[in-house]
Design a protein around this motif. Structure first.
Motif, PDB file in Angstrom:
ATOM      1  N   ASN A 143       7.943  23.951  -0.113  1.00  0.00           N
ATOM      2  CA  ASN A 143       8.928  24.138   0.951  1.00  0.00           C
ATOM      3  C   ASN A 143       9.013  25.581   1.434  1.00  0.00           C
ATOM      4  O   ASN A 143       9.860  25.905   2.279  1.00  0.00           O
ATOM      5  CB  ASN A 143      10.310  23.679   0.462  1.00  0.00           C
ATOM      6  N   GLY A 144       8.147  26.458   0.900  1.00  0.00           N
ATOM      7  CA  GLY A 144       8.137  27.840   1.346  1.00  0.00           C
ATOM      8  C   GLY A 144       9.387  28.610   0.990  1.00  0.00           C
ATOM      9  O   GLY A 144       9.836  29.461   1.764  1.00  0.00           O
ATOM     10  N   LEU A 145       9.947  28.341  -0.193  1.00  0.00           N
ATOM     11  CA  LEU A 145      11.199  28.982  -0.613  1.00  0.00           C
ATOM     12  C   LEU A 145      10.942  29.975  -1.729  1.00  0.00           C
ATOM     13  O   LEU A 145      10.036  29.790  -2.555  1.00  0.00           O
ATOM     14  CB  LEU A 145      12.196  27.917  -1.092  1.00  0.00           C
ATOM     15  N   ASP A 146      11.759  31.014  -1.778  1.00  0.00           N
ATOM     16  CA  ASP A 146      11.704  31.960  -2.872  1.00  0.00           C
ATOM     17  C   ASP A 146      12.396  31.332  -4.084  1.00  0.00           C
ATOM     18  O   ASP A 146      13.586  30.999  -4.012  1.00  0.00           O
ATOM     19  CB  ASP A 146      12.406  33.260  -2.496  1.00  0.00           C
ATOM     20  N   PRO A 147      11.697  31.156  -5.201  1.00  0.00           N
ATOM     21  CA  PRO A 147      12.290  30.433  -6.338  1.00  0.00           C
ATOM     22  C   PRO A 147      13.495  31.138  -6.956  1.00  0.00           C
ATOM     23  O   PRO A 147      14.445  30.470  -7.372  1.00  0.00           O
ATOM     24  CB  PRO A 147      11.141  30.312  -7.335  1.00  0.00           C
ATOM     25  N   VAL A 148      13.486  32.460  -7.013  1.00  0.00           N
ATOM     26  CA  VAL A 148      14.601  33.181  -7.629  1.00  0.00           C
ATOM     27  C   VAL A 148      15.859  33.051  -6.777  1.00  0.00           C
ATOM     28  O   VAL A 148      16.947  32.717  -7.268  1.00  0.00           O
ATOM     29  CB  VAL A 148      14.244  34.666  -7.844  1.00  0.00           C
ATOM     30  N   ALA A 149      15.699  33.290  -5.479  1.00  0.00           N
ATOM     31  CA  ALA A 149      16.854  33.177  -4.582  1.00  0.00           C
ATOM     32  C   ALA A 149      17.373  31.740  -4.534  1.00  0.00           C
ATOM     33  O   ALA A 149      18.587  31.505  -4.503  1.00  0.00           O
ATOM     34  CB  ALA A 149      16.472  33.646  -3.179  1.00  0.00           C
ATOM     35  N   THR A 150      16.461  30.773  -4.537  1.00  0.00           N
ATOM     36  CA  THR A 150      16.861  29.362  -4.493  1.00  0.00           C
ATOM     37  C   THR A 150      17.597  28.970  -5.758  1.00  0.00           C
ATOM     38  O   THR A 150      18.625  28.278  -5.713  1.00  0.00           O
ATOM     39  CB  THR A 150      15.626  28.464  -4.302  1.00  0.00           C
ATOM     40  N   PHE A 151      17.097  29.410  -6.917  1.00  0.00           N
ATOM     41  CA  PHE A 151      17.766  29.106  -8.185  1.00  0.00           C
ATOM     42  C   PHE A 151      19.178  29.670  -8.203  1.00  0.00           C
ATOM     43  O   PHE A 151      20.137  28.974  -8.576  1.00  0.00           O
ATOM     44  CB  PHE A 151      16.955  29.674  -9.344  1.00  0.00           C
ATOM     45  N   ARG A 152      19.318  30.906  -7.784  1.00  0.00           N
ATOM     46  CA  ARG A 152      20.643  31.531  -7.792  1.00  0.00           C
ATOM     47  C   ARG A 152      21.605  30.798  -6.873  1.00  0.00           C
ATOM     48  O   ARG A 152      22.789  30.623  -7.211  1.00  0.00           O
ATOM     49  CB  ARG A 152      20.510  32.996  -7.390  1.00  0.00           C
ATOM     50  N   GLN A 153      21.122  30.329  -5.734  1.00  0.00           N
ATOM     51  CA  GLN A 153      21.987  29.598  -4.808  1.00  0.00           C
ATOM     52  C   GLN A 153      22.387  28.241  -5.390  1.00  0.00           C
ATOM     53  O   GLN A 153      23.538  27.812  -5.258  1.00  0.00           O
ATOM     54  CB  GLN A 153      21.293  29.409  -3.461  1.00  0.00           C
ATOM     55  N   GLU A 154      21.434  27.570  -6.042  1.00  0.00           N
ATOM     56  CA  GLU A 154      21.742  26.283  -6.673  1.00  0.00           C
ATOM     57  C   GLU A 154      22.813  26.454  -7.748  1.00  0.00           C
ATOM     58  O   GLU A 154      23.726  25.628  -7.869  1.00  0.00           O
ATOM     59  CB  GLU A 154      20.469  25.674  -7.282  1.00  0.00           C
ATOM     60  N   VAL A 155      22.727  27.519  -8.520  1.00  0.00           N
ATOM     61  CA  VAL A 155      23.717  27.763  -9.574  1.00  0.00           C
ATOM     62  C   VAL A 155      25.089  28.031  -8.955  1.00  0.00           C
ATOM     63  O   VAL A 155      26.111  27.510  -9.422  1.00  0.00           O
ATOM     64  CB  VAL A 155      23.279  28.944 -10.462  1.00  0.00           C
ATOM     65  N   ARG A 156      25.124  28.828  -7.894  1.00  0.00           N
ATOM     66  CA  ARG A 156      26.400  29.092  -7.226  1.00  0.00           C
ATOM     67  C   ARG A 156      27.012  27.809  -6.672  1.00  0.00           C
ATOM     68  O   ARG A 156      28.236  27.619  -6.715  1.00  0.00           O
ATOM     69  CB  ARG A 156      26.200  30.112  -6.096  1.00  0.00           C
ATOM     70  N   ASP A 157      26.173  26.923  -6.166  1.00  0.00           N
ATOM     71  CA  ASP A 157      26.670  25.704  -5.512  1.00  0.00           C
ATOM     72  C   ASP A 157      27.041  24.600  -6.497  1.00  0.00           C
ATOM     73  O   ASP A 157      27.931  23.784  -6.208  1.00  0.00           O
ATOM     74  CB  ASP A 157      25.604  25.163  -4.537  1.00  0.00           C
ATOM     75  N   HIS A 158      26.366  24.540  -7.642  1.00  0.00           N
ATOM     76  CA  HIS A 158      26.492  23.346  -8.489  1.00  0.00           C
ATOM     77  C   HIS A 158      26.844  23.613  -9.943  1.00  0.00           C
ATOM     78  O   HIS A 158      26.895  22.665 -10.739  1.00  0.00           O
ATOM     79  CB  HIS A 158      25.180  22.539  -8.443  1.00  0.00           C
ATOM     80  N   PHE A 159      27.088  24.874 -10.313  1.00  0.00           N
ATOM     81  CA  PHE A 159      27.416  25.155 -11.702  1.00  0.00           C
ATOM     82  C   PHE A 159      28.722  25.933 -11.760  1.00  0.00           C
ATOM     83  O   PHE A 159      28.902  26.922 -11.047  1.00  0.00           O
ATOM     84  CB  PHE A 159      26.301  25.971 -12.368  1.00  0.00           C
ATOM     85  N   SER A 160      29.615  25.463 -12.615  1.00  0.00           N
ATOM     86  CA  SER A 160      30.914  26.118 -12.750  1.00  0.00           C
ATOM     87  C   SER A 160      30.827  27.224 -13.793  1.00  0.00           C
ATOM     88  O   SER A 160      30.403  26.988 -14.933  1.00  0.00           O
ATOM     89  CB  SER A 160      31.979  25.098 -13.168  1.00  0.00           C
ATOM     90  N   GLY A 161      31.232  28.406 -13.409  1.00  0.00           N
ATOM     91  CA  GLY A 161      31.223  29.519 -14.341  1.00  0.00           C
ATOM     92  C   GLY A 161      29.969  30.359 -14.230  1.00  0.00           C
ATOM     93  O   GLY A 161      29.058  30.056 -13.450  1.00  0.00           O
ATOM     94  N   ALA A 162      29.908  31.404 -15.032  1.00  0.00           N
ATOM     95  CA  ALA A 162      28.777  32.328 -15.008  1.00  0.00           C
ATOM     96  C   ALA A 162      27.785  31.977 -16.109  1.00  0.00           C
ATOM     97  O   ALA A 162      28.126  31.334 -17.108  1.00  0.00           O
ATOM     98  CB  ALA A 162      29.280  33.753 -15.199  1.00  0.00           C
ATOM     99  N   LEU A 163      26.523  32.366 -15.905  1.00  0.00           N
ATOM    100  CA  LEU A 163      25.509  32.204 -16.936  1.00  0.00           C
ATOM    101  C   LEU A 163      25.620  33.389 -17.893  1.00  0.00           C
ATOM    102  O   LEU A 163      25.357  34.533 -17.514  1.00  0.00           O
ATOM    103  CB  LEU A 163      24.113  32.162 -16.307  1.00  0.00           C
ATOM    104  N   LYS A 164      26.023  33.117 -19.125  1.00  0.00           N
ATOM    105  CA  LYS A 164      26.303  34.179 -20.079  1.00  0.00           C
ATOM    106  C   LYS A 164      25.284  34.171 -21.212  1.00  0.00           C
ATOM    107  O   LYS A 164      24.863  33.126 -21.684  1.00  0.00           O
ATOM    108  CB  LYS A 164      27.714  34.014 -20.649  1.00  0.00           C
TER     109      LYS A 164
END
Length: 379
Positions: free
Chosen positions: A350-371
Motif C-alpha cells: 500500500n506504499g505506507l511507512d510501517p513505523v508511522a502506520t504502526f504508531r497511528q494504529e496504536v493511537r487509534d486502537h490501543f488504550s494507554g501507552a506502550l511501557k
C-alpha cells in the motif's frame, strides 16, 4: 546418521515440506511434496519436474570431549543479511500429526444443542475457521484445530474458500463452555508462584490467554481471508502462517491444561476475563489494525513478561512448568515474527511507512501507552 537441509516450502505452490514423505529411490533419497507428489533430491534439490528446491550442506563436527554428541553445522543461505528466526524445543505431545481419517465433529457435553453445528466436515479452510471459532469446549477446539491444520498442510483440505460464501460469519464473541467470565479488574490476584495455589492461578490465567489465542488465529483467517491487498488476494503463505499459529496456541493450551491437572486443579476452576478479545473486536474491520494491536503490541508484550514468569516458577522449583513456558516463549517469538511479516507486507503493497502506520494504529486502537521494559533481543 544422515542429515539433510532443504528449504521448508515447495517451490511449486508453497506446500510445507516439513510434512513431505521421504522415499528411497534408485537415485537416492527424495522428499515428496504432500500436495502434488513432486519429488526433490535431498542432496541436490533437483526434481524430475524441472523445479529445484534450495538445499544446504550439513556437517557433523566434534567440538568437545564427547565425540558421541557432535554439533550440527548447516551451510548459510547465500550472500547478504540473514538470521535464524526459529530454533525451538518441541513438545512430544504435538510431534505426531492427528489421525484425520475421521474428522471430529462430536460436541459431547456441550452447553447447547449440536443442531447449530456443522454435521459434515467443512470443505474449506475458512469454513473450518468459523466452526472452530464457534466451538465452546476447549479440548474439542484443540482437536479440531489439529485436524484442520493437518488436513490443510498435507493437501487433504484443498481450498481456502476465498470464493465460496460462508454459511455464517465468524462470531462477534466465541462461546465459552462452563467458564465464569468477568471484567479484567475483577479477576483475583494470582501471587508470585510461591505456593501451589498461586502457581495454579497463574497457569489458569495463561491457559485462558492461550484459548483466546487459538480463536484469534482462526479469526484472522475467517475474518480477513477474503481480503485483497492492492487488488490481489492474500498469498497462500498467509494461511500457512496463521494455521501454524493456531496449532501452536492449541499446543500451549494443552500443555498448561495438563500441568493444571497434575497440580490437582482443572481449567475452569478460576474466573477468567476476555480482555484480549476486546482488542480483537476493536480491530475487526482492519487487517492492519489487527496485526498491529494483537501481534505487535499484545503478543510482543508477552515476550517482555515471559522471562519474569519463567523465573518465578524456576525459583519455586517447578521445572516441569519451566520447560512448558520455555516452549511457549520460543513459539511466541515466531508469532510476533508472523505479525511483523504480514504488517510489513501490507505497508509495502500500500506504499505506507510501517513505523508511522504502526504508531497511528496504536493511537487509534490501543488504550494507554506502550511501557517498558522491552525484551529487545527476543522482539
Amino acid at each position: 546418521m544422515q542429515l539433510y537441509a532443504m528449504e521448508s516450502t515447495c517451490p511449486h505452490l508453497g506446500a510445507d515440506m516439513g510434512h513431505a514423505d521421504i522415499e528411497d529411490t534408485d537415485v537416492g533419497l527424495v522428499a515428496v511434496c504432500p500436495w502434488h507428489r513432486y519429488d526433490f533430491d535431498l542432496k541436490t534439490g533437483q526434481s524430475e519436474t524441472g523445479l529445484r528446491a534450495c538445499t544446504f550442506e550439513v556437517q557433523l563436527r566434534n567440538e568437545g570431549e564427547n565425540e558421541s554428541d557432535p554439533a550440527v553445522w548447516v551451510e548459510t543461505p547465500g550472500e547478504g543479511d540473514w538470521e535464524v528466526v526459529e530454533l525451538r524445543p518441541v513438545s512430544e505431545d504435538f510431534a505426531d500429526p492427528p489421525n484425520i481419517s475421521k474428522l471430529s465433529l462430536d460436541e459431547k457435553d456441550a452447553s447447547h444443542s449440536t443442531e447449530d453445528l456443522e454435521q459434515t466436515p467443512p470443505t474449506t479452510l475458512l469454513e473450518w475457521a468459523v466452526l472452530i471459532l464457534n466451538t465452546p469446549q476447549p479440548q474439542l477446539k484443540v482437536e479440531r484445530t489439529r485436524q484442520a491444520v493437518t488436513a490443510f498442510r498435507t493437501g487433504k483440505l484443498k481450498s481456502v474458500g476465498r470464493n465460496k460464501p460462508l454459511a455464517r460469519p465468524p462470531p462477534d464473541m466465541p462461546p465459552r463452555d462452563q467458564l465464569n467470565v468477568v471484567q479484567p479488574g475483577k479477576v483475583a490476584k494470582r501471587g508470585k508462584a510461591g505456593s501451589v495455589k498461586s502457581r495454579i492461578a497463574i497457569l489458569h490465567a495463561l491457559a485462558n490467554i492461550e484459548q483466546w489465542a487459538i480463536d484469534l488465529a482462526w479469526d484472522m483467517i475467517a475474518r480477513f481471508g477474503k481480503d485483497k491487498v492492492d487488488g490481489e488476494p492474500l498469498p497462500h503463505q498467509f494461511f500457512l502462517d496463521w494455521t501454524k499459529v493456531a496449532e501452536d496456541e492449541s499446543k500451549h493450551f494443552s500443555l498448561l491444561q495438563r500441568r493444571l491437572e497434575e497440580l490437582g486443579s482443572y481449567y475452569g476452576s478460576h474466573t477468567v476475563h476476555a480482555g484480549l478479545w476486546e482488542s480483537a473486536q476493536q480491530t475487526s474491520q482492519s487487517l492492519s489494525s489487527r496485526l498491529c494491536i494483537i501481534h505487535l503490541v499484545h503478543e510482543a508484550r508477552g515476550l517482555d513478561v515471559n522471562p519474569a514468569t519463567i523465573a518465578k516458577f524456576r525459583n519455586a522449583g517447578d521445572t516441569d512448568i519451566v520447560k512448558v513456558l520455555e516452549i511457549i516463549h520460543h513459539d511466541e517469538i515466531t508469532h510476533v515474527t508472523a505479525g511483523h511479516r504480514w504488517f510489513s507486507y501490507l505497508c509495502e503493497k500500500n506504499g505506507l511507512d510501517p513505523v508511522a502506520t504502526f504508531r497511528q494504529e496504536v493511537r487509534d486502537h490501543f488504550s494507554g501507552a506502550l511501557k517498558g521494559p522491552f525484551n529487545e533481543e527476543d522482539r
